[in-house]
Structures are given as structure tokens and as C-alpha cells.
Design an enzyme around this catalytic site. Structure first.
Site, PDB file in Angstrom:
ATOM      1  N   HIS A 123       1.033  -1.162   0.051  1.00 30.73           N
ATOM      2  CA  HIS A 123      -0.213   0.148  -0.001  1.00 30.73           C
ATOM      3  C   HIS A 123       0.917   1.399  -0.175  1.00 30.73           C
ATOM      4  CE1 HIS A 123      -2.580   2.937   1.858  1.00 30.73           C
ATOM      5  NE2 HIS A 123      -3.668   2.231   1.643  1.00 30.73           N
ATOM      6  N   ASP A 200       3.369  -4.251   8.392  1.00 33.60           N
ATOM      7  CA  ASP A 200       2.082  -3.511   8.082  1.00 33.60           C
ATOM      8  C   ASP A 200       0.912  -4.586   8.158  1.00 33.60           C
ATOM      9  OD1 ASP A 200      -0.219  -2.561   7.204  1.00 33.60           O
ATOM     10  OD2 ASP A 200       0.632  -1.437   5.113  1.00 33.60           O
ATOM     11  N   GLN A 203      -4.294  -4.864   7.142  1.00 29.99           N
ATOM     12  CA  GLN A 203      -5.125  -5.787   6.581  1.00 29.99           C
ATOM     13  C   GLN A 203      -5.157  -7.171   7.177  1.00 29.99           C
ATOM     14  OE1 GLN A 203      -7.644  -5.512   4.220  1.00 29.99           O
ATOM     15  NE2 GLN A 203      -6.763  -3.665   3.654  1.00 29.99           N
ATOM     16  N   LYS A 226     -10.293  -0.971  10.800  1.00 29.50           N
ATOM     17  CA  LYS A 226     -10.427  -2.163   9.615  1.00 29.50           C
ATOM     18  C   LYS A 226     -10.844  -3.355  10.471  1.00 29.50           C
ATOM     19  CE  LYS A 226      -7.152  -0.505   6.498  1.00 29.50           C
ATOM     20  NZ  LYS A 226      -7.475  -0.213   4.995  1.00 29.50           N
ATOM     21  N   CYS A 364      -4.691   2.300  -3.843  1.00 32.20           N
ATOM     22  CA  CYS A 364      -3.335   2.784  -3.182  1.00 32.20           C
ATOM     23  C   CYS A 364      -2.388   1.847  -3.112  1.00 32.20           C
ATOM     24  CB  CYS A 364      -3.693   3.203  -1.830  1.00 32.20           C
ATOM     25  SG  CYS A 364      -5.062   4.444  -1.480  1.00 32.20           S
TER      26      CYS A 364
HETATM   27  N1  PMP Z   1      -1.490  -0.659   4.694  1.00 37.09           N
HETATM   28  C1  PMP Z   1      -2.461  -1.180   3.859  1.00 37.09           C
HETATM   29  C2  PMP Z   1      -2.122  -2.782   3.682  1.00 37.09           C
HETATM   30  C3  PMP Z   1      -3.721  -0.907   3.967  1.00 37.09           C
HETATM   31  O1  PMP Z   1      -4.687  -1.808   3.413  1.00 37.09           O
HETATM   32  C4  PMP Z   1      -4.094   0.247   4.615  1.00 37.09           C
HETATM   33  C5  PMP Z   1      -5.399   0.839   4.274  1.00 37.09           C
HETATM   34  N2  PMP Z   1      -6.131   0.592   3.122  1.00 37.09           N
HETATM   35  C6  PMP Z   1      -3.098   1.153   4.978  1.00 37.09           C
HETATM   36  C7  PMP Z   1      -1.937   0.580   4.974  1.00 37.09           C
HETATM   37  C8  PMP Z   1      -3.353   2.300   5.716  1.00 37.09           C
HETATM   38  O2  PMP Z   1      -4.115   2.202   6.704  1.00 37.09           O
HETATM   39  P1  PMP Z   1      -4.941   3.737   7.268  1.00 37.09           P
HETATM   40  O3  PMP Z   1      -5.352   4.321   6.013  1.00 37.09           O
HETATM   41  O4  PMP Z   1      -6.010   3.353   8.139  1.00 37.09           O
HETATM   42  O5  PMP Z   1      -3.681   4.357   7.854  1.00 37.09           O
END
Ligand code: PMP
Length: 406
Positions: A123, A200, A203, A226, A364
């Protein structure tokens, strides 16, 4: 085991119809998921009955608040099996955790010529903050490639590990394709070369339990929203000695021993990393979300979303012109697909009219999309409240759209 109907009934969002008069079929859980009544109630009760600041005041609401706040730190510690509650720093989410780590951990350690490893499936949150620090310091980002299938290339990863690498930053699960990475193998290989690892887990924690002690990672970040919890809150795990050795991640009130105009001294971690008034209600709500997860249990969450994903994969691949993106070996409850002749954004707009929420775009994860040669995909992702009926409604709608568009 709690019945799935009972679980779904705890989510008030599903008691209403959509603006198009349809039953809500919510399939964008990888972006964010809905909240059970217990989370909403805990936050409401907090604002209505206990509200105060944390850590600073000696009157009763502040005392109650601080107690609840600290309890949630223990809950997070238990959730990820950290060794100490002091290893949990509250943040505003995964992105915030990564930015803080990039500035307070990586930046002071990075020199020209150093390297940071990320993967091609990250991401953007797990690329951009490291990238900026690397560019500022004359260091470089090295990328673990993906195979044509969408899976990570572990041999290529091994080849990237050398004594210039200062950090491996990797996702547990790809938010775009659902690939589950073998975190144990990734951490072990880095550790064999004394390279710190950041996970990270944005997910991951909504699908599977993570045990940071067993895994041996140095840092991990996740977001509450999430995980059936509120937005604007998350946690950053860091090994105690590493957090202690770091300068404060965020400078502000509540973290100091003494302040002078030339120099200041700080409390121990995690207090020193939580400058300013935190998202107190968010943390309290996160506590309720963790209670919810513990009550349902990862076994049931994992088994149910896994079944739904397999069911969806089977049904979707039977629709003419639909192609699942990636031949993922080990998949979480996320899948991406494209439909011949219909752009993903159009699909998402048309499905919305039928009460179905899916995600369309690059999720993203632009490097991943380039690798998979897709400008955009449609993404479906499941949570505990989804049902086979949701999949059936989606499949019927996709067939209708296919006929209508051709
Ligand atoms: N890493 C991953 C793999 C994600 O899916 C996301 C959110 N889509 C993020 C980071 C960022 O998370 P947040 O927007 O809650 O900070």
C-alpha cells in the site's frame, strides 16, 4: 460459537435500506468495516458518563478515563501477544504509525548508501514515508518483486538482504489482491542478518491473529477502523528497547519530565511517544472492538470469511468475461477482478445502484497494479457480517450488468 445471524444483528448499519431502496451489501471491508453496537455504545457511554483527559489530571473523570485508556493498551498487548504493555504506542492509524517510525526510528539511523526493503505489493502508506527519508539521506528503496501470479518472490527477497539494509517493511496481506505473505519466513530471513522488520498489519489483524513475540518482528502497525473499531485510532508495536532508544515520535504536551528553551527531557516509552491529547474516545472504542473480536474469535472470523472468499471466487469465475486478478496461493478475504468491456469504476457505480458497495481503482497500490498490468480492478473484501446471499446478490448483479453492457 455465536450464530452468524446474531453477529450480523449487532451491526446497526444493516438495519436500514440504501438510498436506492436496496438491502445494503457491503463488500469494501478491506477499506474499512462497520461497527457493532457495542463499539458505538462504549464510545457514547464514554462521552456521556466518563469523559476526561488522560494521564494529566487528578479529578475523577480524568482518573476513570486514564484507567480505561491504559486497559486498552493491555488489550492490544494481549491481542498481538507483545511482552509488555509499554511496547504499545497509540497512533491515529497505520499510516500515522509508519510516518512516526520513519521520522523517529529510520531517519536518525539512515546514511547515504543504506537500503530499505519494501515489496512491490505495498500500500502507498508503506512506501511513501520510507521513500522520503531514503531520498533525504541518499539511501535507496529496494523492492521485493511479485511473481506473475501476484505472490511474493521469496528467492528475490533473500537476494536483496545484505549488510546495507536498515529495515524490511512488509505487509502481512496485500490490500489489493489478498495475498497473504509468509511473515515468519520473511522475519526469519531478515533476522538471520540482524535486519529489523516492520510489519504493516492493516489488513492482517482483521483476518488472523498475530503473535509478535513468536514472529520476532521489531515493529508492527495497525488501524482500529479495519478491526470493527473507530477511525482515527491505531497502534504501533515496537520492541521495548527500540522504543526506549528512539526520540519522541510526536512532540507535545504530556510527554516530558522537564522543558527548557534549549533542551528538554522526556518520560519513558510509551508516554514519550504520545505527545498531545490522543484520540481518547477512539482508544476506548478500540477496546470494545477488541472485546468484539475476542468474543467472536479469530477461528470463526477466519473460517467464515475464508469460506465466503472461496464461494465468491468460484461464483465470479463462472461469469463470462470476469477474470480474477492474480493466482494467489494463500489468500485472505480480499479478491480483485476485472470484467471484459466494463471499467471497474463503472462497475462500482452500477453496483451501488443495486445496494452493493465494492471498491474500484488502484487501491493505493499503484506499483502492484502496474505489475499486474491492470489500470484498475474491482475489489471485493469480506467481514464477519457478510453472507453467501451477499455474494449471490453480487453475482446476479454482475451478470445483469454484463448483459446490459454487451
Ligand atoms: N496498509 C495497508 C495494507 C492498507 O490496506 C491500508 C489501508 N487501506 C493502510 C496501510 C493504511 O491504513 P490507514 O489508512 O488506516 O492508515
Amino acid at each position: 460459537m455465536v450464530s452468524l445471524d446474531t453477529i450480523k444483528a449487532q451491526f446497526p448499519i444493516f438495519k436500514q435500506v440504501t438510498p436506492h431502496g436496496k438491502r445494503l451489501v457491503y463488500l469494501d471491508n478491506a477499506a474499512t468495516c462497520h461497527k457493532p453496537q457495542s463499539v458505538i455504545d462504549r464510545i457514547t457511554k464514554f462521552y456521556a458518563q466518563d469523559y476526561g483527559t488522560v494521564g494529566r489530571a487528578s479529578y475523577w473523570p480524568a482518573y476513570n478515563t486514564t484507567k480505561q485508556f491504559d486497559q486498552v493498551r493491555h488489550q492490544v498487548k494481549e491481542l498481538i501477544n507483545a511482552q509488555h504493555a509499554e511496547e504499545i504506542v497509540f497512533t491515529f492509524g497505520t499510516t500515522d504509525g509508519i510516518n512516526k517510525l520513519a521520522n523517529a526510528y529510520l531517519s536518525p539511523r539512515l546514511e547515504a548508501g543504506d537500503e530499505v526493503i519494501v515489496s512491490e505489493m505495498e500500500h502507498h502508506a508503506n512506501i511513501l514515508a520510507w521513500q522520503r527519508v531514503c531520498n533525504e539521506k541518499g539511501a535507496s528503496i529496494k523492492v521485493i518483486p511479485m511473481k506473475d501470479t501476484g505472490n511474493l518472490d521469496y528467492e528475490a527477497y533473500e537476494a536483496l538482504l545484505n549488510d546495507k539494509v536498515r529495515l524490511v517493511a512488509i505487509t502481512g496481506i496485500s490490500n489489493a489482491l489478498g495475498v497473504k505473505n509468509d511473515l515468519k519466513a520473511i522475519v526469519n530471513r531478515a533476522k538471520a542478518k540482524q535486519i529489523p522488520v516492520f510489519i504493516d498489519a492493516a489488513q492482517s489483524l482483521s483476518h488472523d491473529p498475530i503473535d509478535v513475540t513468536d514472529l520476532g518482528c521489531d515493529f508492527l502497525a495497525f488501524s482500529g477502523h479495519k478491526l470493527y473499531g473507530p477511525t482515527g485510532v491505531g497502534a504501533l508495536y515496537g520492541k521495548k528497547a527500540l522504543l526506549e532508544a528512539m526520540p519522541p515520535m510526536s512532540l507535545g504536551g504530556g510527554i516530558v519530565k522537564e522543558v527548557g528553551f534549549k533542551n528538554s527531557s522526556f518520560q519513558d516509552s510509551p508516554t514519550k511517544h504520545e505527545g498531545g491529547t490522543p484520540n481518547i474516545a477512539g482508544v476506548i472504542g478500540l477496546g470494545a472492538a477488541i472485546d468484539f473480536i475476542n468474543e467472536v474469535g479469530y477461528d470463526q472470523i477466519g473460517a467464515h470469511t475464508h469460506d465466503l472468499t472461496n464461494y465468491a471466487l468460484e461464483k465470479l469465475s463462472q461469469i463470462e468475461g470476469v477474470q480474477i486478478v492474480g493466482e494467489v496461493t494463500d489468500r485472505a478475504s480480499v479478491l480483485s477482478f476485472v470484467m471484459e468491456g466494463v471499467h471497474a469504476h463503472d462497475l462500482s457505480t452500477l453496483l451501488n445502484e443495486k445496494g452493493i458497495c465494492i471498491r474500484a481503482g488502484h487501491h493505493c497500490a499503484q506499483p502492484l497494479m502496474k505489475r499486474m498490468k491492470q489500470p484498475a480492478t474491482a475489489r471485493v473484501s469480506f467481514a464477519i457480517y457478510n453472507t453467501k446471499e451477499d455474494v449471490d446478490v453480487l453475482v446476479a448483479a454482475l451478470k445483469e450488468i454484463k448483459t446490459f453492457m454487451s
